[in-house]
Design a protein around this motif. Sequence first.
Motif, short mmCIF file in Angstrom:
data_model
loop_
_atom_site.label_atom_id
_atom_site.label_comp_id
_atom_site.label_asym_id
_atom_site.label_seq_id
_atom_site.Cartn_x
_atom_site.Cartn_y
_atom_site.Cartn_z
N ARG A 383 0.83 -1.21 0.00
CA ARG A 383 0.00 0.00 0.00
C ARG A 383 0.86 1.26 0.00
NH1 ARG A 383 -2.33 1.11 4.12
NH2 ARG A 383 -1.78 -0.53 5.59
N ALA A 386 2.57 1.82 -3.39
CA ALA A 386 1.64 2.32 -4.42
C ALA A 386 1.29 3.78 -4.19
CB ALA A 386 0.37 1.47 -4.41
N LYS A 391 6.56 4.40 -9.24
CA LYS A 391 6.55 3.03 -9.74
C LYS A 391 7.36 2.16 -8.79
CE LYS A 391 7.49 0.10 -13.75
NZ LYS A 391 7.94 0.04 -15.17
N GLN A 409 2.69 -11.73 -5.04
CA GLN A 409 1.27 -11.53 -5.34
C GLN A 409 0.59 -10.72 -4.23
OE1 GLN A 409 -0.64 -12.00 -8.03
NE2 GLN A 409 1.30 -12.55 -9.05
N ALA A 412 1.52 -7.19 -4.81
CA ALA A 412 0.81 -6.67 -5.99
C ALA A 412 -0.65 -6.38 -5.69
CB ALA A 412 0.94 -7.68 -7.14
N GLN A 413 -1.30 -7.28 -4.98
CA GLN A 413 -2.72 -7.08 -4.67
C GLN A 413 -2.92 -5.84 -3.80
OE1 GLN A 413 -3.91 -10.82 -2.96
NE2 GLN A 413 -3.59 -11.94 -4.89
N GLU A 416 -2.47 -2.81 -6.04
CA GLU A 416 -3.61 -2.62 -6.95
C GLU A 416 -4.79 -1.94 -6.26
OE1 GLU A 416 -4.44 -6.42 -8.59
OE2 GLU A 416 -2.69 -6.42 -9.93
N ARG A 417 -4.99 -2.28 -5.00
CA ARG A 417 -6.09 -1.65 -4.25
C ARG A 417 -5.88 -0.16 -4.08
NH1 ARG A 417 -6.22 -6.82 -1.62
NH2 ARG A 417 -4.68 -6.21 -0.07
N GLU A 418 -4.61 0.26 -4.17
CA GLU A 418 -4.29 1.69 -4.07
C GLU A 418 -4.13 2.34 -5.44
OE1 GLU A 418 -3.94 3.61 -1.33
OE2 GLU A 418 -4.38 2.00 0.09
N GLY A 419 -4.26 1.54 -6.50
CA GLY A 419 -4.11 2.09 -7.84
C GLY A 419 -2.68 2.39 -8.24
N THR A 421 1.36 1.73 -9.65
CA THR A 421 2.05 1.18 -10.82
C THR A 421 3.22 0.33 -10.33
OG1 THR A 421 1.48 3.11 -12.14
CG2 THR A 421 3.28 1.73 -12.95
N TYR A 422 3.32 -0.90 -10.86
CA TYR A 422 4.36 -1.79 -10.37
C TYR A 422 4.74 -2.81 -11.42
CZ TYR A 422 0.66 -5.23 -9.80
OH TYR A 422 -0.37 -6.10 -10.05
#
Length: 492
Positions: A383, A386, A391, A409, A412-413, A416-419, A421-422
Amino acid sequence: MTLAELFAPFGLKAPPLEVRGIALDSRRVEEGFVFVAVPGIPLPHRKPLDGHDFIPEALKRGAIAVVGERALALPVPYLRVRDAREALAHLSRRLHGEPDRRLALLGVTGSKGKSTTASLLHHLLQAGGGGAALLSTLGLRLGEEARPPLGHFTTPEAPEVYAFLREAADRGLKAGVLEVSSHALALKRVEGLTFRIGVFVSFYPDDHLDFHGTPEAYFGAKALLVERAELAVLNAALPHLERLRARPHLLFGPGGEVWGEGLREEAGGLRFTLHTPWGSGEAFLPMLGAYNLENALAASAAALAHGLPLEGVLEGLATFRGVPGRMEVVQKEPFRVVIDFAHTGKSLEAALKTLRATTRGRLLLVVGAAGERDPRRREDIGRVAARLADKAFFTEEDHRTEDLGGILQALAQAAEREGGTYELVPDRKEAIFRALAEAQEGDTVLLAGKGHEHTLERGTLALPWDEKAVALEALRALGHLGQGPGPGKGGL
């Protein structure tokens, strides 16, 4: 010392054989050693090992006696004890001649900042001319002589602790600064030591819950240090302060007796007015990051309480050369490359916010999350990465026997919840190369999580690792090696 002398306080008669060492790892046993069979620690991610199962191997390697907790019949003298870890510490202390009696010990604990505070405190004592030893995550020092750390622990096991203190005392040093982790306190690696000063820098209740179970147990483990100290140096913002203030104490930070005023972050470091019961003065610390003010106050308070004059402390702060792997600049231009040990959400957030303030372009991040540690740490790191980095390159960081893919993973998850880039780059060296290849003029690349460490743990292997060397190799290969921080410089 003979085996008879070593075991005498425990009431066990033994032959007068020379004891050459003590070990709790059967692989480290040599001829003439005493092997202490320590039960393993149950953790959620693995079954614990039990030292009793390795007694046959220790005997084959030359152990002349064994200490353990079970009822056993062995072909060598066997000392049965209630607590093998406690016995390990007391036997180590006795074997090495109780070296702590010849040294003034200053212990430093805390969720964050203890390595920097311990290193700075050692520097202040050295600058004051007293001669001091340092045992920390970052390595060992006997006066100014530097040595690599003893293994992967912040605080090594009791035999190594007491052997180091014995060497420091034999060299005529007057003080010893020990960075003491909550694990070391709970596992009795420093059992038997009395500290002249115990420093409690900070506390974050969500750290190390995989080991301690609850924030209360975690705090209680750290509190053991100041409970064993003649004087406690405490952060005025600590929780449960009323419990700790029952001992003689000195508070630092807002509301304390030692505090900083008018903090100014400059390109070369921090300037502030240091207020203490011993007087006030203008201080400069050549490190960036406003959070380092807290570390400076903690180290200054301990040094002053130990007897250093205020002028000496101010001079020592100004000459501190930084801490390897803690906001260490590898290159300044055309883009900045920084190495930091940040390996939790909170420490990563502090590092990224500090660098963002002085980054003209993008802020790129290489980071991972350790295996066999609290899984919630991955959520926090993902979190924060992100939210605060432009990035992130998620990669390995001591995944140990856990599946690296699962750790990546989880990162990454969370991102992604924070929008955010990775990229997922399992190999850490490749991740560093990719991040540096993408960097442009004015950017900052933060390599987080490994810092000063010299190993990278993959499966059951601890492979040699040097984050700075890998970064420099990548910069040379990419043709980007620009202006560094200057010979021997640490901080920003």
